[in-house]
Design an enzyme around this catalytic site. Structure first.
Site, mmCIF file in Angstrom:
data_model
loop_
_atom_site.group_PDB
_atom_site.id
_atom_site.type_symbol
_atom_site.label_atom_id
_atom_site.label_comp_id
_atom_site.label_asym_id
_atom_site.label_seq_id
_atom_site.Cartn_x
_atom_site.Cartn_y
_atom_site.Cartn_z
ATOM 1 N N ARG A 178 0.848 -1.211 0.000
ATOM 2 C CA ARG A 178 0.000 0.000 0.000
ATOM 3 C C ARG A 178 0.879 1.254 0.000
ATOM 4 O O ARG A 178 0.419 2.350 -0.319
ATOM 5 C CB ARG A 178 -0.987 0.005 1.166
ATOM 6 C CG ARG A 178 -1.864 1.246 1.221
ATOM 7 C CD ARG A 178 -3.193 1.066 1.963
ATOM 8 N NE ARG A 178 -3.062 0.239 3.147
ATOM 9 C CZ ARG A 178 -2.555 0.633 4.312
ATOM 10 N NH1 ARG A 178 -2.121 1.869 4.469
ATOM 11 N NH2 ARG A 178 -2.486 -0.204 5.332
ATOM 12 N N TYR A 191 -14.566 16.813 -15.155
ATOM 13 C CA TYR A 191 -15.111 15.461 -15.270
ATOM 14 C C TYR A 191 -16.143 15.268 -14.140
ATOM 15 O O TYR A 191 -15.929 15.694 -13.007
ATOM 16 C CB TYR A 191 -13.964 14.430 -15.181
ATOM 17 C CG TYR A 191 -14.458 13.057 -14.881
ATOM 18 C CD1 TYR A 191 -15.402 12.442 -15.707
ATOM 19 C CD2 TYR A 191 -14.029 12.361 -13.759
ATOM 20 C CE1 TYR A 191 -15.898 11.179 -15.412
ATOM 21 C CE2 TYR A 191 -14.503 11.099 -13.461
ATOM 22 C CZ TYR A 191 -15.447 10.520 -14.289
ATOM 23 O OH TYR A 191 -15.946 9.283 -13.985
ATOM 24 N N ASP A 241 -5.182 18.338 -14.320
ATOM 25 C CA ASP A 241 -5.556 17.007 -14.787
ATOM 26 C C ASP A 241 -5.160 16.926 -16.257
ATOM 27 O O ASP A 241 -5.775 17.553 -17.113
ATOM 28 C CB ASP A 241 -7.064 16.788 -14.585
ATOM 29 C CG ASP A 241 -7.503 15.381 -14.998
ATOM 30 O OD1 ASP A 241 -6.891 14.807 -15.916
ATOM 31 O OD2 ASP A 241 -8.484 14.875 -14.412
ATOM 32 N N LYS A 285 -7.000 5.976 -19.521
ATOM 33 C CA LYS A 285 -7.301 6.501 -20.855
ATOM 34 C C LYS A 285 -6.102 6.323 -21.798
ATOM 35 O O LYS A 285 -5.635 5.236 -21.975
ATOM 36 C CB LYS A 285 -7.728 7.967 -20.713
ATOM 37 C CG LYS A 285 -8.759 8.201 -19.609
ATOM 38 C CD LYS A 285 -10.109 7.637 -19.990
ATOM 39 C CE LYS A 285 -11.029 7.360 -18.805
ATOM 40 N NZ LYS A 285 -11.173 8.396 -17.825
HETATM 41 O O1 7XF Z 1 -11.044 6.959 -12.051
HETATM 42 P P1 7XF Z 1 -10.835 7.019 -13.519
HETATM 43 O O2 7XF Z 1 -9.587 6.313 -13.977
HETATM 44 O O3 7XF Z 1 -12.062 6.613 -14.286
HETATM 45 O O4 7XF Z 1 -10.523 8.546 -13.893
HETATM 46 C C1 7XF Z 1 -11.304 9.632 -13.517
HETATM 47 C C2 7XF Z 1 -11.093 10.750 -14.498
HETATM 48 C C3 7XF Z 1 -10.272 11.804 -14.122
HETATM 49 N N1 7XF Z 1 -10.041 12.842 -14.964
HETATM 50 C C4 7XF Z 1 -10.590 12.878 -16.181
HETATM 51 C C5 7XF Z 1 -10.323 14.046 -17.064
HETATM 52 C C6 7XF Z 1 -11.408 11.851 -16.602
HETATM 53 O O5 7XF Z 1 -11.952 11.918 -17.828
HETATM 54 C C7 7XF Z 1 -11.672 10.755 -15.743
HETATM 55 C C8 7XF Z 1 -12.534 9.622 -16.141
HETATM 56 N N2 7XF Z 1 -13.396 9.892 -17.181
HETATM 57 C C9 7XF Z 1 -14.157 8.851 -17.883
HETATM 58 C C10 7XF Z 1 -14.914 9.567 -19.016
HETATM 59 O O6 7XF Z 1 -14.963 10.809 -19.028
HETATM 60 O O7 7XF Z 1 -15.392 8.868 -19.890
HETATM 61 C C11 7XF Z 1 -14.975 8.061 -16.928
HETATM 62 C C12 7XF Z 1 -16.124 7.323 -17.395
HETATM 63 S S1 7XF Z 1 -17.571 7.585 -16.345
#
Ligand code: 7XF
Length: 404
Positions: free
Chosen positions: A60, A113, A185, A210
């Site tokens: 952890r 987001y 971000d 992503k």
């Molecule tokens: O916890 P995750 O790996 O899903 O990441 C959260 C996250 C953080 N920053 C940005 C700019 C993001 O786009 C995301 C996740 N976004 C996806 C989307 O927009 O499709 C999540 C699907 S609900």
């Protein structure tokens, strides 16, 4: 921050942080599936707990497989150190819990987001943190809003889902003058397209789910910044507050993704600009937002801080949401799914999906249109992506004509 390394980005994405000679010549870093690590003697164990020496204690806190990923990723972001997490939300929450206390203020862009927004509104604000959402694409708004109480300025660029850009250099400068930390971000760009730390930001966070991993087969997060800040994030936010630790197998797969990051990002960008232009010239398409387009409102800023426009396009169709639904449902190859940055092209409707954490009233005042669609342009042949979009647009047009 660290001096720029002599090797190029693609080389470092493949080699940094690992010496095969120390691992029996294995080309890829070993997968350390171990929750805990043994101590030679009691003194060594107590010493590690006191922060002396550099061995591992418990997964952890740190793990040798994750350590390779973290060193490599820090190097790519031009940072001294990085920490990996079980998800992008794990990274964001661990970082923000580390640096905020009751009575502090965080200023964010008004559009984020959906789950980041929900964490701020439904999470942090319940614990006495003041959350202020302004339009950070206008740095003067930050100048007017920032105060001694402001500890963090936080934003995405491009913004999910509307593709607005924020001037990282201008915002970081204002925040620094007031003693606030700037956290960006960088999910949409990855360090290959945009380097927030070189532009003055203090930390970056990512959904590594992503583009960084790139194949839609894992959930992961990363953060990078100074060694001092990352040590705090690891020992406070990650270890004691969220426990959102990445598993070694996902770290291993993520390193495989990183090895092809630069060529994937080049291809995403090349295809996306073609598709954005084709969409723009189609009668059924009302608006297209893509930073690579010549008539994109923030084209100058895109040229200054991004290597290419990236792989995500926002669009609105003539006929609003009803037509958009017909169009989405008529797509054959392009998948209806949230997430972005995969080899597969994906499309989704932010208002009812990724940004359904906002109320309709909040969406209206936070620049998230109800009829907006978000297309993540994949690595398929550009012609095939366009053919699928074109046939679905033709279907939507026919139904509009029939309705008239
Ligand atoms: O916890 P995750 O790996 O899903 O990441 C959260 C996250 C953080 N920053 C940005 C700019 C993001 O786009 C995301 C996740 N976004 C996806 C989307 O927009 O499709 C999540 C699907 S609900």
């Amino acid at each position: 921050m660290k001096k720029p390394s002599r090797q190029g980005f693609s080389t470092r994405a493949i080699h940094t942080g690992y010496n095969d000679r120390e691992a029996k010549g294995a080309l890829n870093p070993p997968l350390y599936l171990s929750s805990t690590f043994t101590f030679k003697n009691t003194r060594e164990g107590s010493g590690l707990f006191a922060g002396e020496g550099d061995g591992h204690i418990y997964s952890r806190i740190s793990n040798p497989t994750l350590e390779v990923l973290e060193k490599r990723f820090a190097d790519l972001e031009g940072a001294e150190a990085a920490v990996s997490f079980a998800s992008g939300m794990g990274a964001i929450t661990s970082v923000l819990w580390t640096f905020l206390s009751a009575g502090d203020e965080i200023i964010t862009d008004k559009t984020l987001y959906g789950c980041t927004y929900a964490f701020l509104q439904h999470g942090l604000s319940r614990f006495g943190v003041k959350v202020s959402c302004i339009d950070l694409s206008d740095p003067e708004q930050l100048r007017a809003a920032i105060s001694q109480q402001t500890k963090i300025v936080y934003f995405e660029s491009p913004v999910n889902p509307n593709m607005k850009l924020v001037d990282i250099e201008a915002i970081s400068k204002i925040a620094r003058e007031q003693g606030a930390l700037t956290i960006v971000d960088n999910t949409y760009c990855t360090p290959y397209l945009q380097q927030p730390l070189a532009l003055g930001a203090d930390m970056v966070v990512h959904s590594a789910t992503k583009f960084l991993s790139g194949h839609g087969d894992l959930i992961a997060g990363l953060a990078a910044g100074s060694a001092e800040n990352m040590l705090r994030v690891r020992m406070e936010g990650l270890k004691d507050m969220t426990g959102a630790v990445l598993d070694p197998l996902s770290a291993h797969q993520l390193m495989r993704g990183l090895k092809t990051l630069s060529i994937r990002m080049d291809r995403h960008g090349e295809t996306a600009i073609k598709i954005a232009r084709q969409l723009q010239s189609h009668l059924m398409v009302k608006n297209v937002w893509y930073p690579g387009l010549d008539d994109f409102a923030q084209n100058d800023l895109a040229e200054r801080q991004m290597r290419n426009g990236g792989g995500v396009i926002a669009l609105e169709l003539v006929g609003g949401f009803d037509q958009a639904t017909r169009f989405m449902d008529a797509l054959c190859m392009i998948k209806r799914a949230v997430s972005l940055g995969d080899a597969d092209s994906l499309i989704q409707h932010p208002a009812s999906m990724t940004h359904s954490t906002y109320t309709p009233e909040e969406r209206a005042s936070h620049d998230i249109s109800e009829s907006l669609l978000r297309l993540s342009v994949g690595l398929e042949d550009a012609d095939d992506i366009w053919k699928d979009l074109e046939q679905a647009l033709a279907g939507a047009k026919q139904s509009l004509v029939r309705a008239a």
